[in-house]
Design a protein around this motif. Structure first.
Motif, short mmCIF file in Angstrom:
data_model
loop_
_atom_site.label_atom_id
_atom_site.label_comp_id
_atom_site.label_asym_id
_atom_site.label_seq_id
_atom_site.Cartn_x
_atom_site.Cartn_y
_atom_site.Cartn_z
N PRO B 103 0.85 -1.20 0.00
CA PRO B 103 0.00 0.00 0.00
C PRO B 103 0.88 1.25 0.00
N ALA B 104 0.39 2.32 -0.60
CA ALA B 104 1.16 3.57 -0.64
C ALA B 104 1.42 4.07 0.77
N LEU B 105 2.60 4.63 0.98
CA LEU B 105 2.94 5.19 2.29
C LEU B 105 2.37 6.60 2.41
N ASP B 106 2.25 7.05 3.64
CA ASP B 106 1.72 8.38 3.92
C ASP B 106 2.88 9.38 3.97
N ALA B 107 2.82 10.40 3.10
CA ALA B 107 3.92 11.35 3.01
C ALA B 107 4.18 12.04 4.35
N ALA B 108 3.14 12.41 5.06
CA ALA B 108 3.32 13.13 6.33
C ALA B 108 4.06 12.26 7.34
N GLU B 109 3.74 10.98 7.36
CA GLU B 109 4.45 10.09 8.30
C GLU B 109 5.92 9.97 7.93
N LEU B 110 6.19 9.87 6.63
CA LEU B 110 7.59 9.79 6.20
C LEU B 110 8.36 11.04 6.60
N VAL B 111 7.76 12.19 6.35
CA VAL B 111 8.44 13.46 6.65
C VAL B 111 8.70 13.56 8.15
N ALA B 112 7.73 13.16 8.94
CA ALA B 112 7.88 13.26 10.39
C ALA B 112 9.07 12.45 10.90
N ALA B 113 9.37 11.34 10.21
CA ALA B 113 10.41 10.43 10.69
C ALA B 113 11.78 10.66 10.05
N ASP B 183 4.72 22.70 1.70
CA ASP B 183 4.44 23.24 3.04
C ASP B 183 4.51 22.15 4.10
N LEU B 184 4.20 20.93 3.68
CA LEU B 184 4.27 19.80 4.61
C LEU B 184 5.68 19.70 5.21
N LEU B 185 6.69 19.93 4.38
CA LEU B 185 8.07 19.86 4.86
C LEU B 185 8.37 20.99 5.83
N ARG B 186 7.98 22.18 5.43
CA ARG B 186 8.23 23.33 6.29
C ARG B 186 7.51 23.14 7.63
N GLY B 187 6.31 22.61 7.57
CA GLY B 187 5.55 22.38 8.81
C GLY B 187 6.25 21.44 9.78
N HIS B 188 7.12 20.59 9.23
CA HIS B 188 7.87 19.66 10.08
C HIS B 188 9.28 20.15 10.37
#
Lengths: 260, 260
Positions: B103-113, B183-188
């Motif tokens: 299954p496709a991974l969640d981008a936000a979870e990847l960025v967080a880690a 923005d997802l990256l900046r947010g993290h």
């Protein structure tokens, strides 16, 4: 630039371009260098090679008009079906040019004039060889030296992958026994840096010597033990354990970027 | 590992491997990932992907015996002629394996880690994509993010060129409008570095941020103006004027080497 149309695949003016798939290994063709595609043909125009002929579809010849105006090589317009028939495979880049292979350069003269050198051992993959010349050009490497077992950089695929830079960066085969031929570099005050995953020092910790030569081995086997021993330093690009080494042209780019 | 011999090209147990030249674009095959060659199959064994089957000539299956002992996927021995007939082209690597697409991974979870990220825009050349994953693995990049227009990294040729690393480095497509999705990256708290020949600052002069993402565009067009504007910094790899930019995977390797 005068363009002549050719509509007969058997026209002898197209002989430089006939059956190219194995052309470079045919004895009667060893003297001819082929460039494919607008960018690479432009780079051939800007090289010291004596051009013999250009053949292509009208649109590509038009794109090359300003470049070809600098040369007096004949240009032949053909349609794409005829071009593919002559060449022996489907030509996707629409234009080819031929040039005479120049006399081999003298390695000692190249070393005397160069500050940044790449030395290749056992590189017999034409695409890696071409990529390496492209990367050498990007970072201003002055000369490439080959051990006697490397493939010919002027093979058609190598020229194409190099984006034509193999026609512009001077190269020579190092004469004599290998790796003893590296003494030529030392004799000219050039520091030899063997790039190897087992190098004792990370490349980035090295202050770039005034004149250097990076020694690069083929992917897989890497540099021979005798070559590693003959180098002034053995340097590594720090990498994650358990990952295969980088492609040799990529490793070269990383090294050139850190030294240049 | 039990190996079953198959001598009939029509055997349905070989269906995962049938007519592979266009397999990845056939709707009924989108769920299957193919690995080719001993090294890449070994990397598939070490990946989280659920393996379906392995097929190869006896010598290659033997070489894989220790790796395959860790999995319960069925292994089928065939001769090289039958293998080529099934696959639809001459198989030079002698062994293939199939796995279910996860299954496709969640981008936000990847960025967080992740601390080290590569973000790709418009990369639709399978070989460049594969090389980029290989280079990302070499330098310890934690995750790869793709804009919605990138090609599928799990395509067969990309898997092969990546040396199987595309099966091990987590990747995800960034959701939402592009480049707003950055923005997802900046947010993290991840610093975004757009790599471009027109970058105002040489990459090597940059102190590597604690968490970074290198933004890479396709060879030729490079990053879109809006993407360049959306990045925290625009950095360049200093190169000789008049040389085409580096291949995108090579440029990425140079950047990773300087940041890692």
């Amino acid at each position: 630039m005068d363009v002549e149309s050719i509509t007969d695949a058997a026209d002898p003016r197209l002989d430089d371009f006939r059956d190219l798939t194995d052309a470079d290994v045919r004895p009667d063709r060893r003297g001819i260098v082929i460039a494919e595609g607008v960018n690479v043909v432009e780079r051939m125009v800007g090289s010291p090679y004596r051009m013999r002929a250009v053949v292509g579809v009208a649109s590509r010849l038009d794109a090359l008009r300003p470049a070809l105006a600098q040369r007096d090589a004949p240009a032949y317009a053909v349609d794409k079906w005829l071009l593919s028939e002559v060449v022996g495979f489907r030509v996707t880049r629409g234009v080819l040019a031929s040039a005479d292979r120049p006399p081999a350069l003298d390695a000692a003269e190249l070393v005397a004039a160069a500050r940044r050198i790449a030395v290749l051992e056992g590189l017999n993959d034409f695409e890696n060889l071409g990529s390496l010349f492209r990367n050498a050009a990007a970072f201003g490497v002055d000369a490439v030296l080959l051990d006697p077992t490397c493939a010919d950089p002027l093979y058609r695929r190598s020229v194409r992958v190099s984006m034509g830079h193999v026609l512009r960066i001077p190269f020579a085969v190092l004469p004599g026994a290998w790796p003893g031929a590296l003494d030529l570099l030392r004799g000219h005050g050039v520091t030899t840096l063997a790039l190897t995953p087992r190098g004792e020092r990370p490349l980035r910790e090295l202050a770039a010597p005034d004149r250097w030569a990076v020694l690069l081995g083929a992917e897989g086997p890497g540099l021979a033990a005798a070559t590693l021993a003959a180098a002034d330093e053995r340097v590594r690009i720090p990498m994650v354990a358990g990952v295969d080494s980088l492609n040799v042209a990529t490793a070269a780019a990383v090294a050139f970027a850190q030294l240049c």
